[in-house]
Write a protein that holds these residues in place. Structure first.
Motif, PDB file in Angstrom:
ATOM      1  N   ARG A  92      16.804   8.032  -3.428  1.00  0.00           N
ATOM      2  CA  ARG A  92      15.668   8.245  -2.521  1.00  0.00           C
ATOM      3  C   ARG A  92      14.367   8.110  -3.299  1.00  0.00           C
ATOM      4  O   ARG A  92      14.301   8.414  -4.494  1.00  0.00           O
ATOM      5  CB  ARG A  92      15.748   9.613  -1.853  1.00  0.00           C
ATOM      6  N   LEU A  93      13.315   7.679  -2.592  1.00  0.00           N
ATOM      7  CA  LEU A  93      11.998   7.458  -3.187  1.00  0.00           C
ATOM      8  C   LEU A  93      10.962   8.320  -2.471  1.00  0.00           C
ATOM      9  O   LEU A  93      11.007   8.454  -1.245  1.00  0.00           O
ATOM     10  CB  LEU A  93      11.579   5.988  -3.047  1.00  0.00           C
ATOM     11  N   ARG A  94      10.030   8.869  -3.246  1.00  0.00           N
ATOM     12  CA  ARG A  94       8.924   9.623  -2.639  1.00  0.00           C
ATOM     13  C   ARG A  94       7.623   8.912  -2.966  1.00  0.00           C
ATOM     14  O   ARG A  94       7.358   8.569  -4.123  1.00  0.00           O
ATOM     15  CB  ARG A  94       8.894  11.058  -3.157  1.00  0.00           C
ATOM     16  N   ASP A  95       6.803   8.681  -1.932  1.00  0.00           N
ATOM     17  CA  ASP A  95       5.529   8.007  -2.153  1.00  0.00           C
ATOM     18  C   ASP A  95       4.407   9.016  -2.363  1.00  0.00           C
ATOM     19  O   ASP A  95       4.619  10.236  -2.291  1.00  0.00           O
ATOM     20  CB  ASP A  95       5.199   7.034  -1.012  1.00  0.00           C
ATOM     21  N   ALA A  96       3.214   8.512  -2.648  1.00  0.00           N
ATOM     22  CA  ALA A  96       2.077   9.374  -2.978  1.00  0.00           C
ATOM     23  C   ALA A  96       1.633  10.222  -1.798  1.00  0.00           C
ATOM     24  O   ALA A  96       0.916  11.224  -1.987  1.00  0.00           O
ATOM     25  CB  ALA A  96       0.909   8.518  -3.480  1.00  0.00           C
ATOM     26  N   GLN A  97       2.050   9.874  -0.583  1.00  0.00           N
ATOM     27  CA  GLN A  97       1.719  10.667   0.601  1.00  0.00           C
ATOM     28  C   GLN A  97       2.756  11.750   0.878  1.00  0.00           C
ATOM     29  O   GLN A  97       2.643  12.478   1.859  1.00  0.00           O
ATOM     30  CB  GLN A  97       1.604   9.742   1.823  1.00  0.00           C
ATOM     31  N   GLY A  98       3.777  11.839   0.009  1.00  0.00           N
ATOM     32  CA  GLY A  98       4.799  12.859   0.172  1.00  0.00           C
ATOM     33  C   GLY A  98       5.965  12.443   1.042  1.00  0.00           C
ATOM     34  O   GLY A  98       6.883  13.233   1.276  1.00  0.00           O
ATOM     35  N   ARG A  99       5.977  11.200   1.509  1.00  0.00           N
ATOM     36  CA  ARG A  99       7.060  10.727   2.371  1.00  0.00           C
ATOM     37  C   ARG A  99       8.239  10.270   1.526  1.00  0.00           C
ATOM     38  O   ARG A  99       8.059   9.632   0.500  1.00  0.00           O
ATOM     39  CB  ARG A  99       6.568   9.573   3.255  1.00  0.00           C
ATOM     40  N   TRP A 100       9.444  10.560   2.014  1.00  0.00           N
ATOM     41  CA  TRP A 100      10.655  10.119   1.336  1.00  0.00           C
ATOM     42  C   TRP A 100      11.212   8.883   2.029  1.00  0.00           C
ATOM     43  O   TRP A 100      11.148   8.760   3.262  1.00  0.00           O
ATOM     44  CB  TRP A 100      11.703  11.227   1.330  1.00  0.00           C
ATOM     45  N   HIS A 101      11.752   7.975   1.241  1.00  0.00           N
ATOM     46  CA  HIS A 101      12.353   6.733   1.751  1.00  0.00           C
ATOM     47  C   HIS A 101      13.784   6.648   1.235  1.00  0.00           C
ATOM     48  O   HIS A 101      14.070   7.003   0.105  1.00  0.00           O
ATOM     49  CB  HIS A 101      11.559   5.513   1.282  1.00  0.00           C
ATOM     50  N   GLY A 102      14.669   6.127   2.062  1.00  0.00           N
ATOM     51  CA  GLY A 102      16.062   6.005   1.650  1.00  0.00           C
ATOM     52  C   GLY A 102      16.940   6.957   2.439  1.00  0.00           C
ATOM     53  O   GLY A 102      16.538   7.499   3.469  1.00  0.00           O
ATOM     54  N   PRO A 103      18.162   7.163   1.977  1.00  0.00           N
ATOM     55  CA  PRO A 103      18.713   6.776   0.665  1.00  0.00           C
ATOM     56  C   PRO A 103      19.095   5.296   0.587  1.00  0.00           C
ATOM     57  O   PRO A 103      19.371   4.654   1.601  1.00  0.00           O
ATOM     58  CB  PRO A 103      19.943   7.653   0.540  1.00  0.00           C
ATOM     59  N   TYR A 104      19.100   4.795  -0.652  1.00  0.00           N
ATOM     60  CA  TYR A 104      19.505   3.421  -0.946  1.00  0.00           C
ATOM     61  C   TYR A 104      20.698   3.448  -1.898  1.00  0.00           C
ATOM     62  O   TYR A 104      20.847   4.361  -2.707  1.00  0.00           O
ATOM     63  CB  TYR A 104      18.358   2.646  -1.587  1.00  0.00           C
ATOM     64  N   ASP A 105      21.515   2.411  -1.810  1.00  0.00           N
ATOM     65  CA  ASP A 105      22.636   2.302  -2.740  1.00  0.00           C
ATOM     66  C   ASP A 105      22.152   2.070  -4.166  1.00  0.00           C
ATOM     67  O   ASP A 105      22.803   2.484  -5.126  1.00  0.00           O
ATOM     68  CB  ASP A 105      23.560   1.153  -2.332  1.00  0.00           C
ATOM     69  N   LEU A 106      21.017   1.402  -4.275  1.00  0.00           N
ATOM     70  CA  LEU A 106      20.478   1.062  -5.594  1.00  0.00           C
ATOM     71  C   LEU A 106      18.958   1.037  -5.514  1.00  0.00           C
ATOM     72  O   LEU A 106      18.387   0.539  -4.534  1.00  0.00           O
ATOM     73  CB  LEU A 106      20.994  -0.316  -6.039  1.00  0.00           C
ATOM     74  N   VAL A 107      18.322   1.587  -6.543  1.00  0.00           N
ATOM     75  CA  VAL A 107      16.857   1.553  -6.667  1.00  0.00           C
ATOM     76  C   VAL A 107      16.518   0.823  -7.957  1.00  0.00           C
ATOM     77  O   VAL A 107      16.992   1.187  -9.039  1.00  0.00           O
ATOM     78  CB  VAL A 107      16.249   2.967  -6.705  1.00  0.00           C
ATOM     79  N   ASP A 117       0.821  -1.205   0.000  1.00  0.00           N
ATOM     80  CA  ASP A 117       0.000   0.000   0.000  1.00  0.00           C
ATOM     81  C   ASP A 117       0.863   1.266   0.000  1.00  0.00           C
ATOM     82  O   ASP A 117       0.545   2.267   0.641  1.00  0.00           O
ATOM     83  CB  ASP A 117      -0.938   0.001   1.209  1.00  0.00           C
ATOM     84  N   THR A 118       1.978   1.206  -0.733  1.00  0.00           N
ATOM     85  CA  THR A 118       2.915   2.330  -0.816  1.00  0.00           C
ATOM     86  C   THR A 118       3.214   2.596  -2.279  1.00  0.00           C
ATOM     87  O   THR A 118       3.979   1.863  -2.909  1.00  0.00           O
ATOM     88  CB  THR A 118       4.215   2.040  -0.055  1.00  0.00           C
ATOM     89  N   CYS A 119       2.595   3.619  -2.811  1.00  0.00           N
ATOM     90  CA  CYS A 119       2.747   3.965  -4.227  1.00  0.00           C
ATOM     91  C   CYS A 119       3.903   4.946  -4.394  1.00  0.00           C
ATOM     92  O   CYS A 119       3.836   6.083  -3.903  1.00  0.00           O
ATOM     93  CB  CYS A 119       1.454   4.565  -4.772  1.00  0.00           C
ATOM     94  N   ILE A 120       4.954   4.521  -5.065  1.00  0.00           N
ATOM     95  CA  ILE A 120       6.119   5.376  -5.295  1.00  0.00           C
ATOM     96  C   ILE A 120       5.878   6.204  -6.555  1.00  0.00           C
ATOM     97  O   ILE A 120       5.602   5.661  -7.627  1.00  0.00           O
ATOM     98  CB  ILE A 120       7.400   4.544  -5.435  1.00  0.00           C
ATOM     99  N   VAL A 121       5.992   7.517  -6.421  1.00  0.00           N
ATOM    100  CA  VAL A 121       5.687   8.412  -7.537  1.00  0.00           C
ATOM    101  C   VAL A 121       6.899   9.189  -8.035  1.00  0.00           C
ATOM    102  O   VAL A 121       6.856   9.811  -9.096  1.00  0.00           O
ATOM    103  CB  VAL A 121       4.571   9.411  -7.150  1.00  0.00           C
ATOM    104  N   ASP A 122       8.003   9.149  -7.291  1.00  0.00           N
ATOM    105  CA  ASP A 122       9.165   9.939  -7.695  1.00  0.00           C
ATOM    106  C   ASP A 122      10.435   9.269  -7.185  1.00  0.00           C
ATOM    107  O   ASP A 122      10.421   8.585  -6.145  1.00  0.00           O
ATOM    108  CB  ASP A 122       9.059  11.361  -7.135  1.00  0.00           C
ATOM    109  N   VAL A 123      11.509   9.445  -7.944  1.00  0.00           N
ATOM    110  CA  VAL A 123      12.810   8.890  -7.565  1.00  0.00           C
ATOM    111  C   VAL A 123      13.870   9.964  -7.712  1.00  0.00           C
ATOM    112  O   VAL A 123      13.926  10.655  -8.740  1.00  0.00           O
ATOM    113  CB  VAL A 123      13.186   7.679  -8.449  1.00  0.00           C
ATOM    114  N   ASP A 124      14.692  10.118  -6.706  1.00  0.00           N
ATOM    115  CA  ASP A 124      15.904  10.926  -6.796  1.00  0.00           C
ATOM    116  C   ASP A 124      17.023   9.963  -7.155  1.00  0.00           C
ATOM    117  O   ASP A 124      17.586   9.283  -6.295  1.00  0.00           O
ATOM    118  CB  ASP A 124      16.173  11.615  -5.456  1.00  0.00           C
TER     119      ASP A 124
END
Length: 415
Positions: free
Chosen positions: A136-151, A124-131
């Motif tokens: 880093r990933l941004r979901d539809a609720q505006g939350r950022w996840h990461g950073p990750y070495d690889l996406v 239930d986490t829709c990713i809408v943007d990637v840095d």
């Protein structure tokens, strides 16, 4: 083996699942982001080719796949008047090999059970943007996840992240789709064959044995009906009775399978895209599965390609400590294999799903004779089995996998 990385996978379809299993086994920390609140299989069934089965053997999942799937040894297509359009058997490629028809639910369950880190699935986490630079990933609720070495973007043919790689050559929707459902196999006369029936290129019916799935021991068939996407609503409004009468006229044996279909919602709707990328990665972002190479389903390679992508990316990360070198090696290997399938799926689609009656008549007259020519049948079988590489090359299969398939066949013969 390379140092452990933190890796985010967007999408929990076949590519995402296989990547989660393979990369977790290599001690990478893997997080999977899936838009569905209750992740599960999408679609009815598919045909696992030797190329995909080889990957599952390397994942130590082949015994479970063979236990649930249905062996498919022959592919046959004809017209209502009885003209054979396509007839191919895997034995002409290698008597030890065959395909496996499988329910999507079965493969989904087997891959889910094989992932040792299910607690790191973010449903239930829709990713809408990637840095891509920072991972880093941004979901539809505006939350950022990461950073990750690889996406890894494995979010399917309609990928919303594909454009972030900035290498799109082609991305278009096919005008034709399909209706799908699962039916009880019962006394179906062709338990080891994919059977199709064609009316020019305007109508196509198919039945594929797909075996059982965990929790359901009833052998089933995957049924599909080709249909332009803009006619889905009309099909629904016309009602099932009219549609069933049409199938009874075109293919009485298929009509006899449909007793369990009483409402239109029992058939799922599928659409397809054609996507070609000039590059598969940028910075920390890389594409896999249909997000990297969506294509028409005419050659039935989607699941097999997804599995091969996952293994190739795992191997590239093992072989190359530097991220950019690993992603370049992965893309080079997979694009060399995928290109021929993009070509043939694009050119074959009008022969099977279009309004081009002249092209369909040429198909009916020429496809089988071309396959009977010296070299023609071998080339067609390699394309269908996923083992063609470029115009003249062949994709090697693992000797251990071929031995395992041969042993399975011998055991079934003794039984």
């Amino acid at each position: 083996m390379s140092s452990p990385r933190t890796i985010a996978i967007v999408g929990y379809g076949t590519a995402g699942q296989a990547l989660a299993v393979l990369l977790s086994r290599d001690n990478h920390t893997v997080h999977v982001f899936e838009r569905a609140a209750a992740p599960g299989p999408v679609g009815a069934g598919f045909l696992l080719q030797p190329s995909g089965l080889d990957v599952l053997w390397q994942m130590d999942l082949l015994p479970q796949v063979l236990a649930h799937g249905a062996p498919v040894r022959r592919l046959y297509g004809d017209t209502p008047c009885g003209r054979t359009v396509m007839e191919m058997g895997y034995a002409s490629l290698d008597p030890r090999l065959h395909g496996i028809g499988m329910q999507r639910g079965a493969l989904f369950s087997l891959l889910a059970q094989a992932w040792p880190q299910p607690q790191q699935l973010h449903a239930d986490t829709c990713i809408v943007d990637v840095d891509a630079e920072q991972g880093r990933l941004r979901d539809a609720q505006g939350r950022w996840h990461g950073p990750y070495d690889l996406v890894i973007a494995a979010d399917g043919s309609a990928s919303t992240l594909r454009t972030h790689v900035q290498g799109t050559r082609l991305d278009r929707e096919y005008p034709w789709g399909a209706l799908w459902c699962l039916l009880p196999c019962e006394d179906w006369a062709y338990p080891d064959q994919l059977r199709q029936r064609y009316v020019a290129a305007r109508k196509m019916i198919g039945l594929l044995p797909v075996g059982t799935r965990p929790g359901d021991a009833v052998p089933r068939l995957s049924f599909f009906w080709s249909l332009p996407r803009d006619q889905f609503a009309r099909w629904e409004s016309d009602g099932l009775a009219r549609w069933r009468d049409e199938i009874a006229t075109l293919w009485p044996q298929a009509h006899a399978r449909l007793d369990s279909i009483t409402v239109g919602t029992q058939l799922a709707r599928a659409g397809y895209r054609d996507a070609v990328m000039a590059r598969w990665s940028r910075e920390r972002l890389v594409l896999a599965g249909d997000a990297a190479h969506a294509m028409s389903p005419q050659l039935g390679q989607g699941v097999n390609m997804a599995l091969m992508d996952a293994l190739a990316l795992r191997d590239a990360l093992r072989a190359h400590p530097q991220r950019d070198a690993a992603l370049q090696a992965y893309a080079a290997q997979r694009r060399a294999h995928v290109a021929i399938y993009h070509f043939w799926s694009r050119w074959l689609t009008p022969l099977f799903q279009s309004d081009r009656d002249t092209a369909a008549r040429a198909r009916d007259l020429l496809l089988k004779p071309l396959g009977d020519l010296p070299g023609g049948r071998g080339h067609m079988l390699r394309v269908l089995s996923g083992t063609q590489r470029g115009w003249l090359g062949k994709l090697g299969l693992s000797p251990g996998f071929i031995d395992a398939m041969a042993a399975h066949g011998e055991a079934n013969t003794r039984a």
